[in-house]
Design a protein around this motif. Structure first.
Motif, PDB file in Angstrom:
ATOM      1  N   PRO A 537     -33.655  45.643 -15.820  1.00 58.56           N
ATOM      2  CA  PRO A 537     -33.470  44.288 -15.268  1.00 58.56           C
ATOM      3  C   PRO A 537     -32.278  43.590 -15.906  1.00 58.56           C
ATOM      4  CG  PRO A 537     -35.319  44.335 -16.800  1.00 58.56           C
ATOM      5  CD  PRO A 537     -34.896  45.761 -16.608  1.00 58.56           C
ATOM      6  N   GLY A 538     -31.790  42.562 -15.224  1.00 59.23           N
ATOM      7  CA  GLY A 538     -30.652  41.806 -15.730  1.00 59.23           C
ATOM      8  C   GLY A 538     -29.578  41.678 -14.676  1.00 59.23           C
ATOM      9  N   PRO A 539     -28.587  40.843 -14.931  1.00 59.34           N
ATOM     10  CA  PRO A 539     -27.577  40.555 -13.909  1.00 59.34           C
ATOM     11  C   PRO A 539     -26.507  41.627 -13.757  1.00 59.34           C
ATOM     12  CG  PRO A 539     -27.107  39.330 -15.908  1.00 59.34           C
ATOM     13  CD  PRO A 539     -28.414  40.032 -16.146  1.00 59.34           C
ATOM     14  N   GLY A 540     -26.360  42.506 -14.710  1.00 61.26           N
ATOM     15  CA  GLY A 540     -25.289  43.491 -14.638  1.00 61.26           C
ATOM     16  C   GLY A 540     -23.978  42.919 -15.129  1.00 61.26           C
ATOM     17  N   SER A 541     -22.953  43.758 -15.140  1.00 65.83           N
ATOM     18  CA  SER A 541     -21.651  43.354 -15.657  1.00 65.83           C
ATOM     19  C   SER A 541     -21.017  42.292 -14.763  1.00 65.83           C
ATOM     20  CB  SER A 541     -20.711  44.557 -15.744  1.00 65.83           C
ATOM     21  OG  SER A 541     -19.398  44.149 -16.059  1.00 65.83           O
ATOM     22  N   PRO A 542     -20.388  41.266 -15.347  1.00 67.22           N
ATOM     23  CA  PRO A 542     -19.713  40.241 -14.534  1.00 67.22           C
ATOM     24  C   PRO A 542     -18.307  40.649 -14.107  1.00 67.22           C
ATOM     25  CG  PRO A 542     -19.547  39.670 -16.848  1.00 67.22           C
ATOM     26  CD  PRO A 542     -20.369  40.925 -16.792  1.00 67.22           C
ATOM     27  N   THR A 543     -17.913  41.901 -14.428  1.00 68.94           N
ATOM     28  CA  THR A 543     -16.542  42.353 -14.157  1.00 68.94           C
ATOM     29  C   THR A 543     -16.560  43.659 -13.379  1.00 68.94           C
ATOM     30  OG1 THR A 543     -15.782  41.352 -16.222  1.00 68.94           O
ATOM     31  CG2 THR A 543     -14.329  42.967 -15.199  1.00 68.94           C
ATOM     32  N   VAL A 544     -15.675  43.750 -12.418  1.00 71.02           N
ATOM     33  CA  VAL A 544     -15.450  44.997 -11.692  1.00 71.02           C
ATOM     34  C   VAL A 544     -14.253  45.691 -12.323  1.00 71.02           C
ATOM     35  CG1 VAL A 544     -14.764  46.016  -9.488  1.00 71.02           C
ATOM     36  CG2 VAL A 544     -16.431  44.148  -9.545  1.00 71.02           C
ATOM     37  N   ARG A 545     -14.430  46.968 -12.629  1.00 71.07           N
ATOM     38  CA  ARG A 545     -13.358  47.749 -13.261  1.00 71.07           C
ATOM     39  C   ARG A 545     -13.141  49.022 -12.476  1.00 71.07           C
ATOM     40  NH1 ARG A 545     -13.508  50.486 -19.356  1.00 71.07           N
ATOM     41  NH2 ARG A 545     -11.958  52.100 -18.930  1.00 71.07           N
ATOM     42  N   ASN A 547     -10.266  52.091 -12.466  1.00 70.13           N
ATOM     43  CA  ASN A 547      -9.157  52.563 -13.298  1.00 70.13           C
ATOM     44  C   ASN A 547      -8.963  51.540 -14.429  1.00 70.13           C
ATOM     45  OD1 ASN A 547      -9.047  54.539 -11.352  1.00 70.13           O
ATOM     46  ND2 ASN A 547      -7.196  53.766 -10.373  1.00 70.13           N
ATOM     47  N   GLN A 548      -7.774  51.031 -14.585  1.00 70.32           N
ATOM     48  CA  GLN A 548      -7.533  49.994 -15.588  1.00 70.32           C
ATOM     49  C   GLN A 548      -7.461  48.607 -14.962  1.00 70.32           C
ATOM     50  OE1 GLN A 548      -7.637  50.882 -18.819  1.00 70.32           O
ATOM     51  NE2 GLN A 548      -8.078  52.902 -17.946  1.00 70.32           N
ATOM     52  N   PHE A 549      -7.744  48.521 -13.668  1.00 73.16           N
ATOM     53  CA  PHE A 549      -7.687  47.254 -12.945  1.00 73.16           C
ATOM     54  C   PHE A 549      -9.044  46.554 -13.059  1.00 73.16           C
ATOM     55  CE2 PHE A 549      -8.019  44.494  -9.292  1.00 73.16           C
ATOM     56  CZ  PHE A 549      -6.740  43.981  -9.123  1.00 73.16           C
ATOM     57  N   THR A 550      -9.047  45.307 -13.463  1.00 71.46           N
ATOM     58  CA  THR A 550     -10.296  44.556 -13.587  1.00 71.46           C
ATOM     59  C   THR A 550     -10.204  43.253 -12.807  1.00 71.46           C
ATOM     60  OG1 THR A 550      -9.569  43.440 -15.611  1.00 71.46           O
ATOM     61  CG2 THR A 550     -10.792  45.511 -15.870  1.00 71.46           C
ATOM     62  N   MET A 551     -11.366  42.775 -12.380  1.00 72.58           N
ATOM     63  CA  MET A 551     -11.453  41.514 -11.645  1.00 72.58           C
ATOM     64  C   MET A 551     -12.861  40.964 -11.818  1.00 72.58           C
ATOM     65  SD  MET A 551     -10.792  40.773  -7.568  1.00 72.58           S
ATOM     66  CE  MET A 551      -9.006  40.906  -7.699  1.00 72.58           C
ATOM     67  N   PRO A 552     -13.009  39.642 -11.925  1.00 76.40           N
ATOM     68  CA  PRO A 552     -14.357  39.066 -11.976  1.00 76.40           C
ATOM     69  C   PRO A 552     -15.182  39.471 -10.758  1.00 76.40           C
ATOM     70  CG  PRO A 552     -12.717  37.423 -12.563  1.00 76.40           C
ATOM     71  CD  PRO A 552     -11.962  38.618 -12.076  1.00 76.40           C
ATOM     72  N   LEU A 553     -16.441  39.776 -10.982  1.00 75.50           N
ATOM     73  CA  LEU A 553     -17.308  40.243  -9.912  1.00 75.50           C
ATOM     74  C   LEU A 553     -17.335  39.273  -8.742  1.00 75.50           C
ATOM     75  CD1 LEU A 553     -19.476  42.156  -8.781  1.00 75.50           C
ATOM     76  CD2 LEU A 553     -21.178  40.825 -10.068  1.00 75.50           C
ATOM     77  N   ALA A 554     -17.437  37.978  -9.010  1.00 71.33           N
ATOM     78  CA  ALA A 554     -17.536  36.991  -7.925  1.00 71.33           C
ATOM     79  C   ALA A 554     -16.302  37.046  -7.035  1.00 71.33           C
ATOM     80  CB  ALA A 554     -17.722  35.589  -8.502  1.00 71.33           C
ATOM     81  N   ARG A 555     -15.119  37.183  -7.644  1.00 71.55           N
ATOM     82  CA  ARG A 555     -13.887  37.259  -6.853  1.00 71.55           C
ATOM     83  C   ARG A 555     -13.851  38.548  -6.040  1.00 71.55           C
ATOM     84  NH1 ARG A 555     -10.406  35.415  -3.484  1.00 71.55           N
ATOM     85  NH2 ARG A 555      -8.294  36.292  -3.676  1.00 71.55           N
ATOM     86  N   ALA A 556     -14.254  39.660  -6.646  1.00 73.10           N
ATOM     87  CA  ALA A 556     -14.265  40.931  -5.923  1.00 73.10           C
ATOM     88  C   ALA A 556     -15.254  40.895  -4.764  1.00 73.10           C
ATOM     89  CB  ALA A 556     -14.599  42.069  -6.885  1.00 73.10           C
ATOM     90  N   GLN A 557     -16.416  40.257  -4.971  1.00 72.62           N
ATOM     91  CA  GLN A 557     -17.388  40.147  -3.888  1.00 72.62           C
ATOM     92  C   GLN A 557     -16.856  39.296  -2.738  1.00 72.62           C
ATOM     93  OE1 GLN A 557     -20.649  38.695  -6.304  1.00 72.62           O
ATOM     94  NE2 GLN A 557     -21.808  40.578  -5.971  1.00 72.62           N
ATOM     95  N   ALA A 558     -16.109  38.252  -3.063  1.00 75.54           N
ATOM     96  CA  ALA A 558     -15.512  37.424  -2.009  1.00 75.54           C
ATOM     97  C   ALA A 558     -14.505  38.240  -1.200  1.00 75.54           C
ATOM     98  CB  ALA A 558     -14.839  36.199  -2.628  1.00 75.54           C
ATOM     99  N   LEU A 559     -13.709  39.063  -1.885  1.00 76.11           N
ATOM    100  CA  LEU A 559     -12.756  39.920  -1.178  1.00 76.11           C
ATOM    101  C   LEU A 559     -13.479  40.951  -0.322  1.00 76.11           C
ATOM    102  CD1 LEU A 559     -10.065  40.486  -3.963  1.00 76.11           C
ATOM    103  CD2 LEU A 559      -9.838  39.102  -1.895  1.00 76.11           C
ATOM    104  N   ARG A 560     -14.589  41.439  -0.815  1.00 79.42           N
ATOM    105  CA  ARG A 560     -15.374  42.393  -0.026  1.00 79.42           C
ATOM    106  C   ARG A 560     -15.887  41.739   1.250  1.00 79.42           C
ATOM    107  NH1 ARG A 560     -21.191  44.597  -2.200  1.00 79.42           N
ATOM    108  NH2 ARG A 560     -22.118  45.089  -0.188  1.00 79.42           N
ATOM    109  N   GLU A 561     -16.394  40.515   1.154  1.00 81.56           N
ATOM    110  CA  GLU A 561     -16.876  39.811   2.341  1.00 81.56           C
ATOM    111  C   GLU A 561     -15.744  39.579   3.334  1.00 81.56           C
ATOM    112  OE1 GLU A 561     -18.719  36.289   0.882  1.00 81.56           O
ATOM    113  OE2 GLU A 561     -20.375  37.353  -0.093  1.00 81.56           O
ATOM    114  N   GLN A 562     -14.561  39.232   2.824  1.00 84.05           N
ATOM    115  CA  GLN A 562     -13.405  39.063   3.703  1.00 84.05           C
ATOM    116  C   GLN A 562     -13.036  40.381   4.377  1.00 84.05           C
ATOM    117  OE1 GLN A 562     -10.220  37.302   1.394  1.00 84.05           O
ATOM    118  NE2 GLN A 562     -11.560  35.668   0.597  1.00 84.05           N
TER     119      GLN A 562
END
Length: 706
Positions: A537-545, A547-562
């Motif tokens: 249980p738990g929220p999981g990592s707040p970052t998408v990684r 390769n060496q490219f990282t982005m906050p999960l919330a921003r990546a999820q917004a791009l996924r929805e787009q």
């Protein structure tokens, strides 16, 4: 007198040996720069090529020696034979050989400099070749310098074997120490790994699985946990798969072989489990555990040299000709090995041998599924990595196959899409092949039910990486635009005895999968892992990684929805409708009878259908497994970006835009559905389309069958 005669004979012998030796050194130098160095450079940086071929250290060394010395020795032998009859003819032949090798080196040099015009490349390469031959003919200094360069291929060879990642395969010990686990709950494990399938491909507009297009994935989600926010940690198969199977983030420079990843799923369970494993592009399961049938040395070397030849042809071919070669960036081995001969027999087609179908992937899948057995003792680890829906995208959802001379979708150079319309058409092909992948998933689940594994086993279905289709952006490497497309991949986990599924929104990643298996089986891992069980249980990592490219999960999820909204707008949802046969605003034309449309008259242009499409349009067999789609070929009399609509048998079947081929002329590529073709001769018409989409105006252009 006797002494003088002996000295003369000695001098004559040295002269006779010295000349062939110098010529051999010159040929070695020229072939080294034209052949060996380019191959060593690209394959040294991509040692996965040898891993995928299951090459032994001896295979690799023999390959390297052959590439270094064989061309020069063969050419020198020909010169010596000719020289036995005429020294002047042998020298002329020597200049021809050097000029040819110089031209081959020159075309690669010009391609690397950015020159892409076919005529310019050929003329430039010939000029370089002539310059090399002329210099050797006229100047002794040039001959001497080229002879000294005969040592360079030895340097190329040494760097390849000792200074590139290949050295891991040649010199590492084959026995890697690995941690094995004590399994407290020895239940069967069934692991099906698909390839290049982003989550957005499966989603409908509301973010749930599109049950109309992907009914088997939707049913799986009803019985298993669907981790909707699963992300990959790598954008290439040979890096992403080891992360899945080891629980570790990728280590720079590591190869997808057990020597570099001794602690993995296979070695963890190897002591207690029977292995039914089919790997693709990786060699992580030791041979002592996965007693796969090893090809004999002849077959291994034949495949190695055949694929190396295709890689080399890509290096020297002008862009227009390169597109006709089998793709070498869709997999690591067996480039164009499937010629369609099996499908030809079933479809009763005239002989078509066009390196098109890649049916070996389907064969591997069917054979693996057929070998799934009821639960027993010891338990079995059933693992398959299958290259579906990975490109080339040749399958329709119902299993029909595209009969095309060039399997790769146009519009991409290496990993970059250079044409938006063609990127969208490739996306259509990907989605349709994902539909066929759903059909394969249905066969897999049906077999699990039949064997009893469905209720008894831990079943995992997931993907190694995503894919993106955006003009001017990368296909797989992450960017600020495409991360929503490629990072999120499906993960389904069905626990033993589970009957009710559920959606889990916690963010998990590739490195979490092995710890999950360990938790379910009660295995204590004997090495450090970077992930944790997805069942924690738990929220999981707040970052998408990725390769060496990282982005906050919330921003990546917004791009996924787009990205999902963009996909829905372009191609709809729920069924395989007309939007999957059209790019641009005139998709509503697809399926409309030509008699109901406004045809303003003829236009001055011609579209010439390529040979394969022409053949099947003239005589389309009954119950054919093949469909000549996309229809493509050269265009004259129209400008780039012009919209063209193709009608088959009185109805508009596809709409697309004219594009300018890199380094070449104007072409069209349209994507009719497989159901648009009728047995026998198919009537084809083409039109230029203009005006508002609500009331388009069509002008007919000439269609020529080649």
């Amino acid at each position: 007198m006797a002494v003088a005669h002996a000295r003369a004979e000695g001098v004559d012998w040295r002269v006779r040996v010295r000349e062939p030796a110098l010529r051999g050194a010159q040929l070695l130098a020229a072939s080294g720069f034209a052949l060996a160095q380019p191959l060593f450079d690209i394959l040294g940086k991509n040692a996965e090529f040898f891993a995928a071929h299951a090459s032994t250290p001896g295979d690799i060394v023999l390959f390297a020696l052959a590439v270094t010395f064989a061309p020069a020795l063969v050419l020198l032998a020909v010169e010596l034979v000719v020289g036995a009859f005429s020294r002047s003819a042998a020298f002329l032949l020597h200049l021809v050989f050097l000029g040819f090798l110089g031209a081959v080196f020159g075309v690669q040099l010009l391609k690397r400099s950015g020159l892409d015009g076919t005529t310019a490349l050929i003329v430039g390469a010939v000029a370089i070749g002539l310059a090399v031959a002329l210099a050797v003919w006229r100047w002794s200094a040039a001959r001497g310098f080229l002879s000294l360069l005969g040592a360079a291929p030895l340097v190329f060879l040494a760097v390849f074997l000792f200074g590139t990642p290949v050295h891991t395969l040649v010199f590492s010990s084959s026995s890697a120490s690995a941690a094995t686990g004590v399994v407290r709950h020895p239940v069967p494990v069934v692991f099906l790994l698909f390839d290049e399938l982003p989550t957005i491909s499966l989603e409908g507009p509301d973010g749930t699985i599109d049950a109309g297009r992907f009914p088997n994935f939707a049913r799986l989600a009803q019985s298993a946990y669907w981790f909707r926010n699963m992300t990959t940690v790598a954008s290439s198969t040979t890096v992403a798969v080891p992360a899945l199977l080891t629980g570790r983030f990728p280590k720079k420079g590591s190869l997808p072989v057990v020597q570099d990843h001794p602690n993995n799923l296979f070695t963890l369970l190897g002591r207690r489990y029977r292995m039914h494993v089919v790997e693709t592009q990786t060699q992580l399961c030791p041979r002592r555990l996965c007693k796969r049938k090893q090809p004999n040395a002849g077959k291994r070397l034949s495949s190695l040299y055949s694929d190396a030849r295709e890689v080399y042809l890509h290096l020297i071919a002008p862009p227009v000709l390169e597109e006709r070669l089998p793709a070498v960036d869709e997999s690591w081995a067996d480039f164009g090995a499937d010629t369609g001969s099996q499908l030809e027999g079933q479809a009763k087609l005239p002989k078509v041998n066009l390196k098109t179908f890649y049916i070996g992937r389907l064969h591997n899948f069917n054979r693996w599924v057929a070998k799934l057995q009821p639960p027993g003792s010891p338990p079995t680890l059933d693992y398959l990595h299958v290259l579906f829906p990975h490109g080339p995208w040749l399958y329709y959802p119902d299993g029909h196959v595209r009969a095309v001379a060039v399997p790769r979708a146009p519009g991409r150079t290496e990993e970059t899409w250079w044409n938006e319309s063609l990127a969208e058409q490739a996306w259509q092909r990907h989605l349709l092949q994902a539909g066929f992948t759903d059909k394969l998933l249905g066969r897999f689940v049906a077999r699990l039910h039949k064997t009893g594994l469905w209720d008894k086993a831990l079943v995992i279905v997931t993907v190694d990486e995503g894919d993106s289709f955006r003009g001017g952006d990368n296909r797989r490497d992450p960017s600020k635009r495409n991360i929503g497309d490629i990072a999120f991949i499906p993960l389904f986990v069905k626990l033993p005895g589970q009957s009710q599924g559920g959606v889990v929104d916690r963010h998990v990643s590739s490195v979490d999968l092995l710890p999950t298996i360990a938790q379910v089986l009660g295995v204590k891992l004997g090495w450090h892992v970077d992930g944790r069980s997805v069942l924690t249980p738990g929220p999981g990592s707040p970052t998408v990684r990725v390769n060496q490219f990282t982005m906050p999960l919330a921003r990546a999820q917004a791009l996924r929805e787009q990205a999902n909204a963009r996909k829905t707008e372009l191609f709809g949802s729920g069924s395989w409708g007309p939007k999957l046969a059209a790019t641009g605003p005139y998709w509503q034309l697809v399926g409309t009878p030509v008699a109901q449309l406004q045809v303003a008259g003829p236009a001055g242009g011609t579209a010439t259908v390529d040979k394969v499409g022409s053949r099947l349009l003239r005589a389309f067999p009954k119950r054919s497994l093949l469909a000549p789609s996309p229809l493509g070929g050269p265009v004259s009399g129209l400008g780039p970006g012009a919209t063209v609509a193709f009608a088959l048998n009185g109805r508009v079947a596809a709409v697309s835009q004219v594009y300018r081929q890199l380094g070449g002329g104007l072409r069209f590529s349209v994507l009719p559905s497989d159901t648009a073709f009728h047995p026998g001769r198919n009537a084809v018409r083409a039109f230029v389309v203009s005006g508002p989409p609500s009331s388009p105006v069509l002008r007919e252009i000439r269609v020529a069958l080649s």
